[in-house]
Design an enzyme around this catalytic site. Structure first.
Site, PDB file in Angstrom:
ATOM      1  N   LYS A  56      -0.706  -2.762   1.830  1.00  0.00           N
ATOM      2  CA  LYS A  56       0.012  -4.036   1.960  1.00  0.00           C
ATOM      3  C   LYS A  56       1.146  -3.895   2.956  1.00  0.00           C
ATOM      4  O   LYS A  56       1.614  -2.796   3.298  1.00  0.00           O
ATOM      5  CB  LYS A  56       0.548  -4.503   0.605  1.00  0.00           C
ATOM      6  CG  LYS A  56       1.546  -3.552  -0.070  1.00  0.00           C
ATOM      7  CD  LYS A  56       2.976  -3.677   0.393  1.00  0.00           C
ATOM      8  CE  LYS A  56       3.910  -2.675  -0.272  1.00  0.00           C
ATOM      9  NZ  LYS A  56       5.228  -2.600   0.383  1.00  0.00           N
ATOM     10  N   ASP A  64       4.338  -2.218  -7.383  1.00  0.00           N
ATOM     11  CA  ASP A  64       3.390  -2.723  -6.386  1.00  0.00           C
ATOM     12  C   ASP A  64       1.952  -2.765  -6.881  1.00  0.00           C
ATOM     13  O   ASP A  64       1.083  -3.322  -6.209  1.00  0.00           O
ATOM     14  CB  ASP A  64       3.441  -1.855  -5.121  1.00  0.00           C
ATOM     15  CG  ASP A  64       4.697  -2.080  -4.297  1.00  0.00           C
ATOM     16  OD1 ASP A  64       5.316  -3.155  -4.428  1.00  0.00           O
ATOM     17  OD2 ASP A  64       5.064  -1.175  -3.522  1.00  0.00           O
TER      18      ASP A  64
END
EC number: 2.7.1.148
Length: 300
Positions: free
Chosen positions: A12, A145
């Protein structure tokens, strides 16, 4: 016959990372817009022989990439242990193999993405015993995350990043990535950040509006990372990387997450290749795009 399940883990980039006050639980209050990238790891779970005598456990983790833990401190290992531990079945013993394409300690959630993929793979071995909501609860326990890397796409994250709301994002965004030879530990970057005199940037209204246009020229000037100053303080050479990427034609360049990977938003795929080629003169690079899917089984 020993079963084998392979899942894909996507890295990401934080299009916005605003870091608020330190909370009583030791975490910072975050406001982030995440975007999942095509840059990926591959996580494979293989049933071990019943003769191991340790059913329902990870017996080994293999990874050829230096610096990746290969014991039960690895998030992927922990993810499998938790899923198997909550199962009402008798899971098999498994071996985990990681093939890394996401940099280690690079601010791109590689370890978190591996954990998300391991959750998907372990659940498949259990014939999908757990619903997505249950996997998301486990993901939040594993790390801030992990929930986003499980669902992917583009999303607004709040709390410590685990509370997610999908964000409308049109089009495809093209990125050139520059990897550092030396990683940055996220706790060290947060400690440095807390030493700085700063004002948190927590408003993502303009960026959210720009993402709905699908125009990288409108998105580029709104990219922001509160942690960038701390990462640059710990690795000053990243300033040169950012300047090089911008001079090569990137629309914007930021430190990704806690760093030290630098991510450059480019006009299109061709521009991303050109920026990466210039950056490759001084280090390893990659070209990727987003938004991508979250963790998923190979072939699905």
């Amino acid at each position: 016959m020993m079963r084998e399940v392979t899942a894909i883990a996507h890295g990401k980039v934080n299009l916005h990372l605003g870091v608020g006050a330190l909370r009583d639980d030791g975490y910072h209050e975050l406001v982030s817009i995440f975007q999942s990238l095509e840059l990926r790891d591959v996580v494979t779970l293989t049933e071990a022989s019943p003769n191991t005598g340790v059913a329902g456990r990870v017996v080994e983790l293999e990874c050829a990439t230096a610096g990746v833990p290969t014991d039960n401190t690895n998030l992927a290992w922990r993810a499998v242990d938790i899923v198997f531990g909550r199962s009402t079945q008798q899971p098999p013993a498994v071996r985990i193999t990681l093939a890394k394409g996401i940099p280690t300690a690079g601010g791109m959630a590689g370890g978190s993405a591996d954990a998300a993929a391991a959750l998907i793979a372990a659940n498949k071995i259990l014939d999908n015993e757990f619903e997505l909501g249950e996997l998301l609860d486990i993901a939040a326990d594993l790390g801030s995350d992990v929930p986003f890397t499980l669902v992917g796409g583009t999303a607004l994250g709040t709390g410590r990043g685990e509370h997610l709301v999908p964000t409308l994002s049109k089009g495809t965004y093209h990125w050139a990535l520059a990897f550092s030879r030396t990683g940055l530990a996220t706790p060290a970057v947060f400690r440095k950040l807390d030493e700085l005199d700063r004002t948190p940037h927590l408003d993502v209204t303009a960026l959210s509006r720009a993402l709905r246009t699908g125009n990288p020229h409108q998105v580029a000037p709104l990219l922001h990372n509160d942690m960038q100053a701390a990462a640059l303080s710990l690795q000053p050479q990243l300033r040169t990387t950012l300047n090089t990427g911008m001079a090569a034609g990137a629309l914007a360049g930021i430190v990704s997450g806690s760093g030290p990977t630098c991510a450059f938003l480019c006009e299109d795929a061709r521009a991303a290749r050109e920026v990466a080629a210039e950056l490759s003169l001084s280090g390893n690079t990659a070209v990727t795009s987003g938004p991508a899917r979250g963790a998923h089984l190979k072939g699905e």
